[in-house]
Scaffold this active site. Structure first.
Site, mmCIF file in Angstrom:
data_model
loop_
_atom_site.group_PDB
_atom_site.id
_atom_site.type_symbol
_atom_site.label_atom_id
_atom_site.label_comp_id
_atom_site.label_asym_id
_atom_site.label_seq_id
_atom_site.Cartn_x
_atom_site.Cartn_y
_atom_site.Cartn_z
ATOM 1 N N GLU A 45 6.178 5.625 -9.993
ATOM 2 C CA GLU A 45 4.784 5.556 -9.519
ATOM 3 C C GLU A 45 4.483 6.690 -8.548
ATOM 4 O OE1 GLU A 45 3.981 0.775 -9.893
ATOM 5 O OE2 GLU A 45 4.630 1.561 -7.973
ATOM 6 N N HIS A 69 0.159 -0.325 -13.751
ATOM 7 C CA HIS A 69 0.911 -1.559 -13.983
ATOM 8 C C HIS A 69 2.395 -1.204 -13.981
ATOM 9 C CE1 HIS A 69 1.519 -5.648 -15.326
ATOM 10 N NE2 HIS A 69 2.446 -5.175 -16.129
ATOM 11 N N ASP A 72 -4.986 -5.988 -17.495
ATOM 12 C CA ASP A 72 -4.012 -5.099 -18.151
ATOM 13 C C ASP A 72 -4.316 -4.782 -19.612
ATOM 14 O OD1 ASP A 72 -2.599 -5.170 -15.742
ATOM 15 O OD2 ASP A 72 -1.437 -6.909 -16.379
ATOM 16 N N LEU A 132 -9.369 -9.803 -10.362
ATOM 17 C CA LEU A 132 -10.070 -9.256 -11.532
ATOM 18 C C LEU A 132 -11.344 -8.533 -11.064
ATOM 19 C CD1 LEU A 132 -9.425 -9.497 -14.552
ATOM 20 C CD2 LEU A 132 -11.026 -11.405 -14.671
ATOM 21 N N ILE A 133 -11.602 -7.378 -11.642
ATOM 22 C CA ILE A 133 -12.764 -6.576 -11.219
ATOM 23 C C ILE A 133 -14.040 -7.170 -11.826
ATOM 24 C CG2 ILE A 133 -13.783 -4.243 -11.248
ATOM 25 C CD1 ILE A 133 -11.173 -4.523 -9.598
ATOM 26 N N LEU A 170 -4.904 -7.356 -6.841
ATOM 27 C CA LEU A 170 -4.604 -8.557 -7.623
ATOM 28 C C LEU A 170 -5.818 -9.413 -7.974
ATOM 29 C CD1 LEU A 170 -1.308 -9.576 -5.786
ATOM 30 C CD2 LEU A 170 -1.623 -8.090 -7.772
ATOM 31 N N GLY A 176 0.781 -1.232 0.000
ATOM 32 C CA GLY A 176 0.000 0.000 0.000
ATOM 33 C C GLY A 176 0.812 1.282 0.000
ATOM 34 N N ASN A 195 1.765 2.960 -2.562
ATOM 35 C CA ASN A 195 1.103 3.879 -3.504
ATOM 36 C C ASN A 195 -0.163 4.468 -2.898
ATOM 37 O OD1 ASN A 195 2.237 4.097 -6.420
ATOM 38 N ND2 ASN A 195 2.603 1.964 -5.816
ATOM 39 N N ASN A 217 -6.011 1.640 -13.268
ATOM 40 C CA ASN A 217 -5.013 0.755 -12.661
ATOM 41 C C ASN A 217 -3.627 1.255 -13.021
ATOM 42 O OD1 ASN A 217 -3.962 -1.703 -11.435
ATOM 43 N ND2 ASN A 217 -3.599 -2.466 -13.517
#
Ligand code: GRF
Length: 207
Positions: free
Chosen positions: A192, A122, A163, A105-106, A103, A30, A32, A120
């Site tokens: 980032e 990457h 992605d 999938l939505i 991690l 976390g 970010n 997102n």
């Protein structure tokens, strides 16, 4: 409110919209999430209002507590099912969702409700080194083994494939051929921290 929060009326100004409430989803450390929180903490327009993790022990939930941001743990099964997470987003009046090291999938219902309102990051230059199983250190190891002389970050909209949503922003950084993956990770994290919050702001304010 959810769909098209930003499309209510063209004459709306940022001031008349009130605060735009952002949820961050993260599965691990976390760093970010915390960096994004600090970037927006004085903002009059954008608020980090909720932090969600699919891992009970994820350090991001400790960070949320420390920062005073409401947080939620939801296991993978319930998350993938989709109904409860959508309810949570509605009940917390969330307008925009940021994935920062998340991690799972939505689910389709969330993507539909938040069309072009989920982004997102990457940790590589998509379409290279993306897709299922390509996350965190796996990405940096693959980049190192490939002998590439550049890596970087990609910010993209989220759709139903890992992605593959349309790319919003990329920034590259030079690396040595077969550079140590930890060194690569450091360089990518630095990008980032520098760029992701500003890109989030730009995407939200452009809506
Ligand atoms: C970041 O490198 C992000 O790009 C990737 O996962 C990592 C999360 O790091 N998707 P942290 O949890 O924010 O420290």
């Amino acid at each position: 409110m959810l769909k098209g929060y930003f499309c209510r009326n063209n004459s709306e100004t940022m001031e008349s919209r009130g605060l735009i409430r952002v949820a961050i989803f993260a599965s691990g450390n976390g760093s970010n999430a915390e960096n994004i929180f600090h970037y927006f903490k004085e903002s009059k327009h954008i608020q980090i209002a909720y932090i969600v993790s699919n891992k009970k022990e994820a350090f991001v939930l400790e960070r949320a507590k420390k920062l005073g941001v409401p947080s939620l743990f939801m296991d993978n099964k319930e998350f993938r099912q989709g109904n409860r997470i959508l309810e949570e987003m509605k009940s917390h009046s969330i307008d925009f969702i940021v994935l920062a090291g998340f991690l799972v999938l939505i689910p389709a219902n969330l993507i539909e409700a938040y069309l072009d309102q989920i982004i997102n990051i990457h940790p590589a230059l998509l379409p290279k080194f993306g897709g299922k199983g390509m996350y965190g250190d796996f990405v940096h190891r693959a980049v190192s083994e490939s002998g590439e002389l550049k890596t970087g970050i990609t910010v993209h909209f989220v759709n139903q494939a890992y992605d593959e949503g349309s790319i919003i922003f990329q920034k590259s950084v030079d690396i040595e051929a077969r550079e140590n993956p930890n060194k690569i990770a450091e360089k990518v994290h630095a990008l980032e921290y520098e760029y992701f919050p500003a890109i989030i702001k730009q995407v939200i304010l452009s809506k």
